[in-house]
Structures are given as C-alpha cells and as structure tokens.
Write an enzyme that holds these catalytic residues in place. Structure first.
Site, PDB file in Angstrom:
ATOM      1  NE  ARG A 178       9.686 -11.669 -26.459  1.00 58.15           N
ATOM      2  CZ  ARG A 178       8.993 -10.565 -26.782  1.00 58.15           C
ATOM      3  NH1 ARG A 178       8.040 -10.111 -25.982  1.00 58.15           N
ATOM      4  NH2 ARG A 178       9.237  -9.926 -27.909  1.00 58.15           N
ATOM      5  CD  GLU A 217       3.540 -15.074 -25.829  1.00 57.32           C
ATOM      6  OE1 GLU A 217       3.326 -14.197 -26.645  1.00 57.32           O
ATOM      7  OE2 GLU A 217       4.181 -14.890 -24.793  1.00 57.32           O
ATOM      8  CG  HIS A 234       2.696 -10.964 -26.789  1.00 51.11           C
ATOM      9  ND1 HIS A 234       3.809 -11.773 -26.712  1.00 51.11           N
ATOM     10  CD2 HIS A 234       3.164  -9.703 -26.968  1.00 51.11           C
ATOM     11  CE1 HIS A 234       4.885 -11.020 -26.844  1.00 51.11           C
ATOM     12  NE2 HIS A 234       4.523  -9.771 -26.995  1.00 51.11           N
TER      13      HIS A 234
HETATM   14  P1  NAD Z   1      15.294  -2.403 -23.844  1.00 50.27           P
HETATM   15  O1  NAD Z   1      16.299  -3.121 -24.670  1.00 50.27           O
HETATM   16  O2  NAD Z   1      15.116  -0.928 -24.014  1.00 50.27           O
HETATM   17  O3  NAD Z   1      15.598  -2.656 -22.296  1.00 50.27           O
HETATM   18  C1  NAD Z   1      15.912  -3.907 -21.767  1.00 50.27           C
HETATM   19  C2  NAD Z   1      16.748  -3.666 -20.527  1.00 50.27           C
HETATM   20  O4  NAD Z   1      16.951  -4.924 -19.878  1.00 50.27           O
HETATM   21  C3  NAD Z   1      18.145  -3.098 -20.850  1.00 50.27           C
HETATM   22  O5  NAD Z   1      18.372  -1.921 -20.103  1.00 50.27           O
HETATM   23  C4  NAD Z   1      19.092  -4.220 -20.433  1.00 50.27           C
HETATM   24  O6  NAD Z   1      20.320  -3.742 -19.915  1.00 50.27           O
HETATM   25  C5  NAD Z   1      18.254  -4.893 -19.352  1.00 50.27           C
HETATM   26  N1  NAD Z   1      18.729  -6.221 -18.987  1.00 50.27           N
HETATM   27  C6  NAD Z   1      19.462  -7.090 -19.731  1.00 50.27           C
HETATM   28  N2  NAD Z   1      19.749  -8.182 -18.972  1.00 50.27           N
HETATM   29  C7  NAD Z   1      19.172  -7.976 -17.761  1.00 50.27           C
HETATM   30  C8  NAD Z   1      19.128  -8.719 -16.559  1.00 50.27           C
HETATM   31  N3  NAD Z   1      19.744  -9.909 -16.445  1.00 50.27           N
HETATM   32  N4  NAD Z   1      18.468  -8.213 -15.506  1.00 50.27           N
HETATM   33  C9  NAD Z   1      17.860  -7.010 -15.581  1.00 50.27           C
HETATM   34  N5  NAD Z   1      17.887  -6.247 -16.689  1.00 50.27           N
HETATM   35  C10 NAD Z   1      18.522  -6.726 -17.767  1.00 50.27           C
HETATM   36  O7  NAD Z   1      13.923  -3.182 -24.054  1.00 50.27           O
HETATM   37  P2  NAD Z   1      12.439  -2.623 -23.904  1.00 50.27           P
HETATM   38  O8  NAD Z   1      12.002  -2.030 -25.199  1.00 50.27           O
HETATM   39  O9  NAD Z   1      12.337  -1.833 -22.668  1.00 50.27           O
HETATM   40  O10 NAD Z   1      11.644  -4.005 -23.765  1.00 50.27           O
HETATM   41  C11 NAD Z   1      11.679  -4.755 -22.566  1.00 50.27           C
HETATM   42  C12 NAD Z   1      10.997  -6.100 -22.765  1.00 50.27           C
HETATM   43  O11 NAD Z   1       9.633  -5.910 -23.141  1.00 50.27           O
HETATM   44  C13 NAD Z   1      11.616  -6.977 -23.872  1.00 50.27           C
HETATM   45  O12 NAD Z   1      11.685  -8.306 -23.375  1.00 50.27           O
HETATM   46  C14 NAD Z   1      10.609  -6.961 -24.976  1.00 50.27           C
HETATM   47  O13 NAD Z   1      10.646  -8.130 -25.733  1.00 50.27           O
HETATM   48  C15 NAD Z   1       9.306  -6.836 -24.190  1.00 50.27           C
HETATM   49  N6  NAD Z   1       8.204  -6.288 -24.976  1.00 50.27           N
HETATM   50  C16 NAD Z   1       6.956  -6.812 -24.805  1.00 50.27           C
HETATM   51  C17 NAD Z   1       5.885  -6.313 -25.547  1.00 50.27           C
HETATM   52  C18 NAD Z   1       4.484  -6.857 -25.359  1.00 50.27           C
HETATM   53  O14 NAD Z   1       3.592  -6.587 -26.183  1.00 50.27           O
HETATM   54  N7  NAD Z   1       4.205  -7.608 -24.297  1.00 50.27           N
HETATM   55  C19 NAD Z   1       6.090  -5.284 -26.468  1.00 50.27           C
HETATM   56  C20 NAD Z   1       7.379  -4.738 -26.599  1.00 50.27           C
HETATM   57  C21 NAD Z   1       8.427  -5.247 -25.841  1.00 50.27           C
END
Ligand code: NAD
Length: 322
Positions: free
Chosen positions: A235, A264, A296
């Site tokens: 994000r 965004e 994105h």
């Molecule tokens: P997820 O919920 O499986 O994993 C997120 C991880 O971040 C968790 O393990 C959590 O404990 C950890 N976390 C929370 N606070 C934290 C901190 N302060 N420091 C470090 N780690 C921390 O999520 P995911 O499915 O792996 O997605 C990860 C990111 O990717 C999300 O932000 C999601 O919105 C983004 N995303 C982007 C796209 C895209 O098209 N660009 C698509 C899907 C997801």
C-alpha cells in the site's frame, strides 16, 4: 438482490458479473469509483461491490445504510478504504477476499526486482530507439544479495521463497512471526532495525494500518544501505513519498519499484490518457529513471480474477445464508 458494482474495468464484466449473476442476482455496473461524491448512485442497492480505489467513509456508510445497503463486498484483500467502525455501527456487513492469489503479487514483486536490477526498463526503450549500448545497464547476481521481507503473511512468505530460489539470503520482520513458514522457506527473522540497515533489497508486504503508515520515512531511509532497492506492492501509505524523493535525489535509495502509491485513491488510471490526473509529488517520482511504477496491477492474473469473482460471490451467499 440488486448489486451495484463500482468498476470501469472490462475484466470485471468478464469474471465478476457471471459469478454474481449465477446466483440469480441483478448486477449493475456503475462506471465510476465510489466516494462521497458518487454515493447517491448506490441508492437502493442491497449490496455494493468495491475495489481498492473506492472509498467508503463513515458518512457514506450512514447514508447508504439508510437507503437499504446491507452488504459491502470488497473484491480485494486490503480493507483500509472502508470505515469498519461505521459499518459495525450501522449494521452493514463487510467482506473481503483475503487470498485470491498471493502468487500473482509475489511474482510481480520479483518482476520489479529483476527489472530494476537488470535495467530492463532502460534497455527496452533503448533498443526500440535503435540504441544497443550496454552503458549503465550492469546489474548484480541475485544470489549475492541480502533481501529483507517486511510482513511475512501470504505474499511476503512467497516472495521470500522465490528469492531463496535465486540463492539470495532472505531475512524478514513481522510483529507476528510465522516461524514455521519462514523456516520452511529458509528465511530468518531479524528485528526491523537490523533488516533496514543490512539489506540490499527491501520488499514491503504488510498492510496499511495507523501503525504502519509511513513506516518508511526519512529516519528509516537514512539507516538503509546506500543504493538500497525498495519494492512496494502493498500500500502506498507505507512510504513517505516526499522523504523517498529526497532519498532518491541524494542517491541514498538506488532503485524503487512501486505498484502502489500515496493518494492512489485520488488518482485515476483508466484506459484513456484523458482521465489521468497526477498529483505533484507523484509527477516528481516519475522523473526518476531508477523508479518503476505500475498502476496497481500486481494482482492482475487470470487465476486471481477467477478467484476474486468466485470468492466475492460466495461471500455474498454466506451473508444471505446468515
Ligand atoms: P497478510 O494479511 O497475509 O499478511 C500481512 C502480514 O503483515 C501479516 O503477517 C502481519 O502480521 C504483517 N504485519 C502487520 N503489521 C506489520 C508491521 N508493522 N510490520 C511488518 N509486518 C506487519 O496479507 P497479504 O495477503 O500477504 O498482503 C500483503 C499486502 O499486499 C497487503 O497490504 C495487501 O493489501 C497488499 N496487496 C496488494 C495487491 C496488489 O495488487 N498490489 C494485491 C493483494 C494484496
């Protein structure tokens, strides 16, 4: 049930529409994004289906709940664009699709790393202009790099796993470690300060929360290795963009790959160039040749779109069936 889908994307009509209609619902595509200005378009719909670039504020939830809204179907993993407290207060149920294809995003993050490392973006433009010079295109072997993964959820772990396939050393940080998963993929947890100070490539995979907003700021950037590569597919708000621009100008940050960026929500990246609106900070970022930005699209694979459509449809049925 009447469902309003806020989308201008053709692929949503290909995947999402049939999945929702298969359960007998009336699906109407509203060709715009949802925000406080466009709320009234969803008057009278029981469910709305929205994406990361839509914004559903407390005001929006209060207004739409009075017009019959019961369900919000997020067709994405992130949920920072919906006021969940307001949803609870006004009895509106919110569902998301947490894991439609972690592979799509992890592979995209790796794509950005390889593109920046081997300067493919520069080479592509050069050769098209008839210039076959290799000047300034020298990369590095991935196996010699130390890669830091911030956030070891679904996407972060997979990204680390692929990096291990190159032979790179992979360290990671997460306040809620998944020790088993990290061990399986050969990654070691370290504290955040150490990750930031020692990695050649840092890839962000944590959600945008009040606690993670601007986690990459002037202070953290100053502690990074000179010439560090930063990858953000999570994000935009995780990075203080103004601080990043200063670090790019000074050379502290060597390369940046971003699929997401601050503000965004307020920028439109539609198919027609007429509708592109860029803010000043973003425009400044685009002037750096060592910055690769995509709109994105990390999630955008056929498999992910199929999963999103199926999950969104089944989330609605789960709500209906209590
Ligand atoms: P997820 O919920 O499986 O994993 C997120 C991880 O971040 C968790 O393990 C959590 O404990 C950890 N976390 C929370 N606070 C934290 C901190 N302060 N420091 C470090 N780690 C921390 O999520 P995911 O499915 O792996 O997605 C990860 C990111 O990717 C999300 O932000 C999601 O919105 C983004 N995303 C982007 C796209 C895209 O098209 N660009 C698509 C899907 C997801």
């Amino acid at each position: 049930m009447k469902i309003a889908v806020f989308s201008t994307k053709k692929y949503d009509t290909l995947y999402l529409q049939p999945a929702l209609e298969a359960n007998g619902h009336q699906v109407h595509f509203l060709q715009t994004r949802l925000d406080d200005e466009t709320l009234a378009l969803a008057d009278g719909y029981t469910a709305i289906c929205i994406f990361v670039n839509d914004s559903l504020t407390a005001r929006g939830i209060e207004y739409l709940s009075k017009k019959g809204l019961k369900y919000v179907l997020l067709r994405c993993a992130g949920f920072n664009n919906v006021d969940l407290d307001a949803a609870e207060k006004f009895g509106v149920k919110v569902a998301r699709v947490p894991a439609y294809s972690p592979y799509a995003v992890a592979e995209f993050a790796i794509g950005l790393m390889l593109m920046l490392n081997r300067n493919l973006h520069k080479a592509y433009n050069r050769v098209r202009a008839g210039n076959f010079s290799l000047e300034g295109l020298t990369g590095f072997d991935m196996r010699d790099r130390r890669i830091g993964i911030i956030g070891t959820g679904k996407i972060g772990l997979l990204t680390g796993k692929i990096c291990r396939g190159f032979g790179s050393e992979v360290v990671c940080y997460d306040p809620y470690p998944n020790s088993e998963g990290a061990k399986e993929y050969g990654m070691n947890y370290v504290d955040l300060d150490s990750l930031i100070a020692t990695c050649d490539i840092i890839s962000l995979h944590c959600p945008l929360l009040p606690s993670t907003h601007h986690m990459i700021n002037s202070e953290t950037l100053s502690k990074m290795k000179d010439g560090v590569m930063l990858i953000n597919t999570s994000r935009g708000g995780l990075i203080d963009t103004v601080a990043l621009i200063k670090a790019l100008k000074s050379g502290k940050v060597g390369q940046v790959g971003m699929d997401v960026y601050e503000n965004e929500d307020n920028m439109y990246f539609e198919d027609s160039s007429d509708s592109i609106m860029l803010d000043d900070v973003f425009s400044r970022l685009l002037t750096f040749h060592n910055v690769c930005i995509t709109g994105h699209q990390a999630f955008l694979t056929r498999e992910a779109l199929e999963n999103i459509a199926e999950e969104t449809a089944s989330n609605l049925e789960a709500f209906i069936n209590g």
